[in-house]
Design a protein around this motif. Structure first.
Motif, PDB file in Angstrom:
ATOM      1  N   ALA A   1      37.127  43.236  28.553  1.00  0.00           N
ATOM      2  CA  ALA A   1      37.570  43.652  29.878  1.00  0.00           C
ATOM      3  C   ALA A   1      39.079  43.867  29.887  1.00  0.00           C
ATOM      4  CB  ALA A   1      37.178  42.607  30.916  1.00  0.00           C
ATOM      5  N   GLY A   2      39.816  42.996  29.196  1.00  0.00           N
ATOM      6  CA  GLY A   2      41.264  43.157  29.114  1.00  0.00           C
ATOM      7  C   GLY A   2      41.651  44.421  28.371  1.00  0.00           C
ATOM      8  N   LEU A   3      40.977  44.696  27.282  1.00  0.00           N
ATOM      9  CA  LEU A   3      41.250  45.923  26.532  1.00  0.00           C
ATOM     10  C   LEU A   3      40.927  47.164  27.348  1.00  0.00           C
ATOM     11  CD1 LEU A   3      39.937  44.974  22.987  1.00  0.00           C
ATOM     12  CD2 LEU A   3      42.309  45.364  23.658  1.00  0.00           C
ATOM     13  N   LEU A   4      39.835  47.139  28.061  1.00  0.00           N
ATOM     14  CA  LEU A   4      39.458  48.266  28.911  1.00  0.00           C
ATOM     15  C   LEU A   4      40.482  48.464  30.019  1.00  0.00           C
ATOM     16  CD1 LEU A   4      37.419  50.453  29.670  1.00  0.00           C
ATOM     17  CD2 LEU A   4      36.180  48.730  30.986  1.00  0.00           C
ATOM     18  N   PHE A   5      40.901  47.366  30.634  1.00  0.00           N
ATOM     19  CA  PHE A   5      41.924  47.454  31.679  1.00  0.00           C
ATOM     20  C   PHE A   5      43.210  48.051  31.132  1.00  0.00           C
ATOM     21  CE2 PHE A   5      45.623  45.613  33.816  1.00  0.00           C
ATOM     22  CZ  PHE A   5      45.424  46.094  35.100  1.00  0.00           C
ATOM     23  N   ALA A   6      43.656  47.571  29.964  1.00  0.00           N
ATOM     24  CA  ALA A   6      44.888  48.072  29.362  1.00  0.00           C
ATOM     25  C   ALA A   6      44.765  49.542  29.013  1.00  0.00           C
ATOM     26  CB  ALA A   6      45.222  47.253  28.117  1.00  0.00           C
ATOM     27  N   ALA A   7      43.623  49.937  28.514  1.00  0.00           N
ATOM     28  CA  ALA A   7      43.426  51.346  28.139  1.00  0.00           C
ATOM     29  C   ALA A   7      43.443  52.240  29.379  1.00  0.00           C
ATOM     30  CB  ALA A   7      42.107  51.503  27.395  1.00  0.00           C
ATOM     31  N   LEU A   8      42.859  51.785  30.468  1.00  0.00           N
ATOM     32  CA  LEU A   8      42.841  52.587  31.676  1.00  0.00           C
ATOM     33  C   LEU A   8      44.197  52.579  32.383  1.00  0.00           C
ATOM     34  CD1 LEU A   8      39.358  51.575  33.147  1.00  0.00           C
ATOM     35  CD2 LEU A   8      39.969  53.743  32.047  1.00  0.00           C
ATOM     36  N   ARG A   9      44.864  51.473  32.349  1.00  0.00           N
ATOM     37  CA  ARG A   9      46.129  51.328  33.047  1.00  0.00           C
ATOM     38  C   ARG A   9      47.287  52.022  32.311  1.00  0.00           C
ATOM     39  NH1 ARG A   9      48.808  50.145  37.716  1.00  0.00           N
ATOM     40  NH2 ARG A   9      50.632  48.917  37.294  1.00  0.00           N
ATOM     41  N   PHE A  10      47.312  51.819  30.984  1.00  0.00           N
ATOM     42  CA  PHE A  10      48.453  52.310  30.213  1.00  0.00           C
ATOM     43  C   PHE A  10      48.085  53.434  29.271  1.00  0.00           C
ATOM     44  CE2 PHE A  10      49.148  47.735  31.061  1.00  0.00           C
ATOM     45  CZ  PHE A  10      50.238  47.874  31.923  1.00  0.00           C
ATOM     46  N   GLY A  11      46.845  53.816  29.223  1.00  0.00           N
ATOM     47  CA  GLY A  11      46.382  54.797  28.265  1.00  0.00           C
ATOM     48  C   GLY A  11      46.584  56.177  28.693  1.00  0.00           C
TER      49      GLY A  11
END
Length: 90
Positions: free
Chosen positions: A80-90
């Motif tokens: 979930a953290g990786l997905l959040f980071a990818a969506l937020r900063f990707g």
């Protein structure tokens, strides 16, 4: 070696696993009632009980299941953290 399991041996194994204490005498008596000669019934009952005891020894404990639950939870949080980071900063 080919393992053959009939309905009777599966039933005996199930009962033994449920009780967690294989009962060789009862198993032998059930086999004798089904027409198996006494010596053969005793040998089969011992073999069934040994197989059931081995199967029970491989079952996970509550502690094993709890540790797995924790690992899966941490894995889910990480994803979930990786997905959040990818969506937020990707």
């Amino acid at each position: 070696m080919v393992q053959r399991r009939g309905a009777m041996s599966e039933g005996l194994c199930y009962l033994a696993v449920m009780a967690m204490v294989p009962d060789t005498l009862t198993s032998a008596e059930l086999l004798e009632e089904a027409g198996v000669p006494r010596r053969q019934a005793a040998a089969q009952a011992r073999a069934i009980d040994l197989g059931c005891a081995e199967a029970v020894s491989d079952l996970p404990t509550k502690a094993d299941l709890k540790a797995l639950e924790v690992r899966l939870l941490l894995y889910g949080v990480s994803l979930a953290g990786l997905l959040f980071a990818a969506l937020r900063f990707g």
